[in-house]
Motif scaffolding. Sequence first.
Motif, PDB file in Angstrom:
ATOM      1  N   UNK A   1       9.113   9.872  34.019  1.00 56.19           N
ATOM      2  CA  UNK A   1       8.919  10.180  35.438  1.00 56.19           C
ATOM      3  C   UNK A   1       9.126  11.674  35.708  1.00 56.19           C
ATOM      4  N   UNK A   2      10.107  12.265  35.016  1.00 61.24           N
ATOM      5  CA  UNK A   2      10.485  13.654  35.295  1.00 61.24           C
ATOM      6  C   UNK A   2       9.759  14.650  34.394  1.00 61.24           C
ATOM      7  N   UNK A   3       8.831  14.175  33.604  1.00 57.71           N
ATOM      8  CA  UNK A   3       8.071  15.088  32.745  1.00 57.71           C
ATOM      9  C   UNK A   3       7.402  16.128  33.652  1.00 57.71           C
ATOM     10  N   UNK A   4       7.615  17.438  33.401  1.00 65.34           N
ATOM     11  CA  UNK A   4       7.167  18.444  34.371  1.00 65.34           C
ATOM     12  C   UNK A   4       5.652  18.502  34.602  1.00 65.34           C
ATOM     13  N   UNK A   5       4.852  18.280  33.559  1.00 61.31           N
ATOM     14  CA  UNK A   5       3.409  18.445  33.733  1.00 61.31           C
ATOM     15  C   UNK A   5       2.670  17.155  34.063  1.00 61.31           C
ATOM     16  N   UNK A   6       3.080  16.060  33.427  1.00 65.84           N
ATOM     17  CA  UNK A   6       2.341  14.806  33.573  1.00 65.84           C
ATOM     18  C   UNK A   6       3.114  13.758  34.349  1.00 65.84           C
ATOM     19  N   UNK A   7       4.377  14.027  34.603  1.00 62.65           N
ATOM     20  CA  UNK A   7       5.241  12.998  35.183  1.00 62.65           C
ATOM     21  C   UNK A   7       4.881  12.670  36.613  1.00 62.65           C
ATOM     22  N   UNK A   8       5.285  11.465  37.027  1.00 63.25           N
ATOM     23  CA  UNK A   8       4.915  11.004  38.356  1.00 63.25           C
ATOM     24  C   UNK A   8       5.661  11.751  39.450  1.00 63.25           C
ATOM     25  N   UNK A   9       6.872  12.144  39.168  1.00 59.01           N
ATOM     26  CA  UNK A   9       7.702  12.758  40.208  1.00 59.01           C
ATOM     27  C   UNK A   9       7.085  14.062  40.725  1.00 59.01           C
ATOM     28  N   UNK A  10       6.683  14.918  39.790  1.00 57.34           N
ATOM     29  CA  UNK A  10       6.064  16.180  40.217  1.00 57.34           C
ATOM     30  C   UNK A  10       4.728  15.934  40.896  1.00 57.34           C
ATOM     31  N   UNK A  11       4.000  14.925  40.414  1.00 57.88           N
ATOM     32  CA  UNK A  11       2.738  14.571  41.083  1.00 57.88           C
ATOM     33  C   UNK A  11       3.014  14.182  42.529  1.00 57.88           C
ATOM     34  N   UNK A  12       4.038  13.340  42.733  1.00 57.75           N
ATOM     35  CA  UNK A  12       4.366  12.891  44.081  1.00 57.75           C
ATOM     36  C   UNK A  12       4.786  14.067  44.958  1.00 57.75           C
ATOM     37  N   UNK A  13       5.608  14.965  44.406  1.00 55.30           N
ATOM     38  CA  UNK A  13       6.048  16.131  45.179  1.00 55.30           C
ATOM     39  C   UNK A  13       4.852  16.983  45.576  1.00 55.30           C
ATOM     40  N   UNK A  14       3.971  17.215  44.611  1.00 57.26           N
ATOM     41  CA  UNK A  14       2.795  18.052  44.877  1.00 57.26           C
ATOM     42  C   UNK A  14       1.914  17.423  45.943  1.00 57.26           C
TER      43      UNK A  14
END
Lengths: 292, 276
Positions: A128-141
């Motif tokens: 989830x916290x993977x910086x490039x592919x993770x869902x969390x950064x996708x959701x934040x973006x």
Amino acid sequence: MDKHRFMKAVLPYLLVFPAMFGIAVFVIYPVLYLGYLSFYKYNLMNPAKSKFVGLENYAAIFARDDFYKSLFNTAVYTFGTVVLTLAISLAIAVWLKRSTKLNAFVQAGIFTPHIVSIVSISLVWLWMMEPNLGFLNFALKSLGLPTSQWLQSSDTALLSVIIVSVWQGIGYYVLIIVAALQGISPSIYEAASLDNASNWKVFYKITLPMISPQLFFILIIMTIGSFKVFDTVRMMTNGGPNNATNTIVYYIYQNRTTNIGYASATGMVLMAIIGILTFVYFRMLAKKVHYQ
Amino acid sequence: MTQVFPIARRVLEYVLKLCLLMVFIFPFLWMISTSLQTFRETLAYPPTLVPAVPQFVNYLTALEAGPFGTYFKNSIIITLSIIVMQMVVLIPAAYGFAKYSFRGSGFLFSLVLLAFMIPGQVTFIPVYLMMADWGIGRTLLPQIIPFMTNAFGIFLLRQYFKQVPEELIEAARLDNASELKILWKLMLPMSKPALATIALFSFVSHWNDYFWPLVMTDSAAVRPLTIGIAMLRETEGISNWHVIMAGNVILVLPILLVYIFCSKQIVKAFVYSGIK
């Protein structure tokens, strides 16, 4: 008759013997052994060559920056986890306290992470916290918020570990607080509403004091539990980046093969910390906490 | 407001509560979804939520990455042995502490509480050396016998036993029932919820345990499932998330299935343990 008497006197000891044997062999003896090891420069290959060094290991611990770093990280982790978990689970519990089907369902769902292995939890959150592919950064973006490096930056790694621990633990504490809230007699609230007390005042003056034994219980087990944090760290960061998430138990683990005496001394320090925390809490318990 | 739109308010409450639920459930759903994706799909941006064609082959890849049959077998042997052994040890101990007054009982019980306070993170180094000394370092025993005394279990069961009325026990004794029979026919049936709670706790905590097997084991032959899954990251490479998540589902599934079918009992057990 005499035989009967004898049996009666001996029986209780026979009953508790196996349990006490287990405690003696696997708790008390190891603790003494740990203390013994902590005074030695232990040679794993050839234990006969181990050397008594007195308090040298302890002196080394308190002279080393990396120990203070791990102690500091553990304290920050503990503080963050305890405060966030207490605040969030109290809020959720107040929200879900009425016993309805929906609330029971949501509580059971929130509780799920608590019974799942920390290995799984860690792997899922690493992903989830993977910086490039993770869902969390996708959701934040997607929400137009700034993204984070999460576990991969020394600035955010410890916070990320805290988030995962809080996420995993909350369900359990919500259950306990909800049970405590439901245990408060409605007549007390009725009396308060006759007095026209505000919601906030009711919460602060009635609810909180009434559930303080349970909150206190949570505080104890969480603080002691947090000081032992290891699994999430080992799985998600290996203490890194740059020792940003190295904790006391992970520190002991790192030294366990290369420097057994030193690791043992650190283990004694950990035990002392846990002992002091337990003692302080029980003293406070005797003085402050409200009991019905 | 609340009187004018009671339905809207209820709908809003439902939606918000389900959102809260999703915060805790979604990571598991995403784990399952990832475990069924192709490597390409895991790299896609925006992330793939539902795989085009479920890739069950990922599970085979994960299972072939290590001796998972052995891991699985070890996990089962370890967990079941611990539960059985703990029951054999703690039932008489709880009975002794609950129903007999004997010299030193207070002291011995305080040792039980002390054992409860001292974690494996403190004792693992000496225990590891002891196991090696005894020549059983390479068996499953180091993962089983250190847990023979379940201090929490003794504590919980003692509370239950104490609630059994003394008159009932005396009556049974007058009928010439042996102590063993009293324990078996009278005490245990009245303590089923406590026994279930204790067994459940042991199952969950030892099936899930990571720290103890990690520090006790040196070879694949004695490792449990948690260690095997954790090692997937090293054997499969850090970026093969679809395979890692497949392994992860294998680890979580037994526990999740148990939880889905008896979540009520499990939730009750945990609440009980926290309050008493």
